[in-house]
Scaffold this active site. Sequence first.
Site, PDB file in Angstrom:
ATOM      1  N   THR A   1       0.866  -1.068   0.037  1.00 33.31           N
ATOM      2  CA  THR A   1       0.027  -0.054   0.224  1.00 33.31           C
ATOM      3  C   THR A   1       0.904   1.201  -0.096  1.00 33.31           C
ATOM      4  OG1 THR A   1      -1.726  -1.181   1.221  1.00 33.31           O
ATOM      5  CG2 THR A   1      -1.890   1.211   0.998  1.00 33.31           C
TER       6      THR A   1
ATOM      7  N   LYS B   1      -7.062   2.039  -2.967  1.00 30.39           N
ATOM      8  CA  LYS B   1      -6.792   1.383  -1.664  1.00 30.39           C
ATOM      9  C   LYS B   1      -6.703   2.413  -0.397  1.00 30.39           C
ATOM     10  CE  LYS B   1      -5.053  -1.351   1.482  1.00 30.39           C
ATOM     11  NZ  LYS B   1      -6.192  -2.112   2.169  1.00 30.39           N
TER      12      LYS B   1
ATOM     13  N   LYS C   1       0.135   5.248   8.422  1.00 32.26           N
ATOM     14  CA  LYS C   1       0.801   5.660   7.152  1.00 32.26           C
ATOM     15  C   LYS C   1      -0.451   5.692   6.169  1.00 32.26           C
ATOM     16  CE  LYS C   1       1.713   2.092   4.878  1.00 32.26           C
ATOM     17  NZ  LYS C   1       0.923   1.155   3.941  1.00 32.26           N
TER      18      LYS C   1
HETATM   19  N1  LIG Z   1      -1.299  -6.345   7.593  1.00 33.20           N
HETATM   20  C1  LIG Z   1      -2.493  -6.170   7.043  1.00 33.20           C
HETATM   21  O1  LIG Z   1      -3.506  -6.422   7.316  1.00 33.20           O
HETATM   22  C2  LIG Z   1      -2.411  -5.621   5.627  1.00 33.20           C
HETATM   23  C3  LIG Z   1      -1.205  -4.792   4.971  1.00 33.20           C
HETATM   24  N2  LIG Z   1      -1.446  -4.045   3.972  1.00 33.20           N
HETATM   25  C4  LIG Z   1      -0.410  -3.355   3.420  1.00 33.20           C
HETATM   26  O2  LIG Z   1       0.689  -4.628   2.947  1.00 33.20           O
HETATM   27  C5  LIG Z   1       2.053  -4.011   3.072  1.00 33.20           C
HETATM   28  C6  LIG Z   1       2.825  -5.134   3.983  1.00 33.20           C
HETATM   29  O3  LIG Z   1       2.037  -5.036   5.470  1.00 33.20           O
HETATM   30  P1  LIG Z   1       2.522  -6.090   6.378  1.00 33.20           P
HETATM   31  O4  LIG Z   1       2.839  -7.372   5.875  1.00 33.20           O
HETATM   32  O5  LIG Z   1       1.356  -6.141   7.386  1.00 33.20           O
HETATM   33  O6  LIG Z   1       3.758  -5.471   7.274  1.00 33.20           O
HETATM   34  P2  LIG Z   1       5.004  -6.012   7.931  1.00 33.20           P
HETATM   35  O7  LIG Z   1       5.331  -4.788   8.769  1.00 33.20           O
HETATM   36  O8  LIG Z   1       4.498  -7.156   8.574  1.00 33.20           O
HETATM   37  O9  LIG Z   1       6.127  -6.100   6.883  1.00 33.20           O
HETATM   38  C7  LIG Z   1       6.577  -5.209   6.175  1.00 33.20           C
HETATM   39  C8  LIG Z   1       7.559  -5.931   5.181  1.00 33.20           C
HETATM   40  O10 LIG Z   1       8.305  -4.938   4.611  1.00 33.20           O
HETATM   41  C9  LIG Z   1       9.871  -5.040   4.850  1.00 33.20           C
HETATM   42  N3  LIG Z   1      10.405  -3.902   4.784  1.00 33.20           N
HETATM   43  C10 LIG Z   1      10.387  -2.653   5.697  1.00 33.20           C
HETATM   44  N4  LIG Z   1      11.189  -1.621   5.198  1.00 33.20           N
HETATM   45  C11 LIG Z   1      11.861  -2.031   4.371  1.00 33.20           C
HETATM   46  C12 LIG Z   1      13.148  -1.207   3.575  1.00 33.20           C
HETATM   47  N5  LIG Z   1      13.538  -0.214   3.868  1.00 33.20           N
HETATM   48  N6  LIG Z   1      13.638  -2.135   2.868  1.00 33.20           N
HETATM   49  C13 LIG Z   1      13.414  -3.595   2.372  1.00 33.20           C
HETATM   50  N7  LIG Z   1      12.248  -4.181   3.003  1.00 33.20           N
HETATM   51  C14 LIG Z   1      11.437  -3.421   4.017  1.00 33.20           C
HETATM   52  C15 LIG Z   1       9.972  -5.865   5.888  1.00 33.20           C
HETATM   53  O11 LIG Z   1      11.155  -6.555   6.071  1.00 33.20           O
HETATM   54  P3  LIG Z   1      11.805  -7.038   7.480  1.00 33.20           P
HETATM   55  O12 LIG Z   1      11.141  -8.189   7.817  1.00 33.20           O
HETATM   56  O13 LIG Z   1      13.316  -7.033   7.231  1.00 33.20           O
HETATM   57  O14 LIG Z   1      11.465  -5.731   8.819  1.00 33.20           O
HETATM   58  C16 LIG Z   1       8.815  -6.802   5.869  1.00 33.20           C
HETATM   59  O15 LIG Z   1       8.946  -7.811   4.915  1.00 33.20           O
HETATM   60  C17 LIG Z   1       2.036  -2.872   3.844  1.00 33.20           C
HETATM   61  O16 LIG Z   1       1.867  -1.770   2.615  1.00 33.20           O
HETATM   62  C18 LIG Z   1       0.477  -2.512   4.425  1.00 33.20           C
HETATM   63  O17 LIG Z   1       0.085  -1.192   4.521  1.00 33.20           O
HETATM   64  C19 LIG Z   1      -2.175  -4.207   2.990  1.00 33.20           C
HETATM   65  C20 LIG Z   1      -3.508  -5.028   3.498  1.00 33.20           C
HETATM   66  C21 LIG Z   1      -3.639  -5.629   4.706  1.00 33.20           C
HETATM   67  O1  LIG Z   2      -4.799  -2.653   4.800  1.00 28.65           O
HETATM   68  C1  LIG Z   2      -5.456  -3.430   5.597  1.00 28.65           C
HETATM   69  C2  LIG Z   2      -6.781  -4.070   5.270  1.00 28.65           C
HETATM   70  O2  LIG Z   2      -7.249  -4.709   6.249  1.00 28.65           O
HETATM   71  O3  LIG Z   2      -7.253  -4.181   4.168  1.00 28.65           O
END
Ligand SMILES: NC(=O)C1=CN([C@@H]2O[C@H](COP(=O)(O)OP(=O)(O)OC[C@H]3O[C@@H](n4cnc5c(N)ncnc54)[C@H](OP(=O)(O)O)[C@@H]3O)[C@@H](O)[C@H]2O)C=CC1
Ligand SMILES: O=CC(=O)O
Length: 357
Positions: A95, A170, A238
């Site tokens: 996102t 989104k 965010k």
């Molecule tokens: N969780 C949810 O319910 C939902 C989330 N989203 C969106 O999906 C995306 C991922 O969410 P989610 O999985 O929950 O997030 P997490 O915080 O669990 O995971 C984030 C991921 O991004 C990586 N990351 C963060 N910073 C960097 C960087 N500078 N360089 C490389 N890799 C990086 C992390 O790596 P590392 O493991 O090394 O920290 C990890 O793999 C987000 O944009 C979120 O808004 C969308 C729908 C639902």
């Molecule tokens: O981005 C979060 C979700 O639940 O969708």
Amino acid sequence: MEVGFLGLGIMGKAMAVNLLHHGFGVTVWNRTLSKCQELVEQGASVGETPAAVINKCKYTIAMLSDPSAALSVVFDKDGVLEQICSGKGYIDMSTVDAETSSKISEAITKKGGYFLEAPVSGSKKPAEDGQLVILAAGEKALYDKMVPAFDVLGKKSFFLGEVGNGAKFKLVVNMIMGSVMNALSEGLCLADRSGLSQQTLLDVLDLGAIANPMFKLKGPAMIKGSYPPAFPLKHQQKDMRLALALGDENAVSMPIAAASNEAFKKARSLGLGDLDFSAVFEVKHDARHFSKDQNPRIASYAAFALYFFLCSKASKPAAVANTRFLLLELVLAMGPRLHKGSQLMSFSSFEVSLLLG
Ligand SMILES: NC(=O)C1=CN([C@@H]2O[C@H](COP(=O)(O)OP(=O)(O)OC[C@H]3O[C@@H](n4cnc5c(N)ncnc54)[C@H](OP(=O)(O)O)[C@@H]3O)[C@@H](O)[C@H]2O)C=CC1
Ligand SMILES: O=CC(=O)O
């Protein structure tokens, strides 16, 4: 079909596992490489860098935390751009805002690659169950190629036209979700302070016109003060920030979203960013926040209190005052676990210290 997968956080891990379980060959990379191990045990290969994954796979999906992560994985050393070329596709499901997505799209297409943004609606459980809603935009030919993967990851996918439309869609959806979560939190608080049962409120809501899966899933846990992260609060904040920026660009007044964003910011400032976004409830009922994160704090208060107690036994007067203060902090930190919503919690430790002289 062999796909690359960059980013194994809450969402990425569940999505990559689903692809593996449905017969896709998956090569994974994560910034913290150790997180790849669990996927390797389920049949995945590992790429040492994003560039290595792109080199190996014709199609690569990314699921990263925010715009800066999405940009870094593409543009930094050993990033996607180093290996993307004609015939390869890059699908960013993170996102982010439309500007970030467009920057990535331009760079990829300049090198002959195809780009699709495909953020998802749905959280940890829908990701595990392959029940996401996919909001894709960009290269239609790449979308068509990805449909078999999208069918595994989601229950429905939309193709929304040019790059930016998926990102904007989104953000609108999550702006609404964040605002509704704030409304639920205020309702639960108001019910409690008015002497009403919070559980009965949830039951009533569930039978009426605004019944929804989010209230049903999160409501009971919120009442218990339990916020295991499915959608981390820092990501919801965010999304509010990016949605408000979209509102600025288009001169759309969004006072409800702005107020909700403030509540999420406040929650982050209290250290609740890694908990589920429903932890914004803690800001509303103004209790001292508490969570698993409190455990180290409670343990250190206890250790220091013991230390000062032992010092006081050795007749050091300053230590006596410190012991009393730290024990007080310990009680306050433990308090919400013992009696959630207790009036005591609306006093700060400083105020209680004054009261106790
Ligand atoms: N969780 C949810 O319910 C939902 C989330 N989203 C969106 O999906 C995306 C991922 O969410 P989610 O999985 O929950 O997030 P997490 O915080 O669990 O995971 C984030 C991921 O991004 C990586 N990351 C963060 N910073 C960097 C960087 N500078 N360089 C490389 N890799 C990086 C992390 O790596 P590392 O493991 O090394 O920290 C990890 O793999 C987000 O944009 C979120 O808004 C969308 C729908 C639902
Ligand atoms: O981005 C979060 C979700 O639940 O969708």
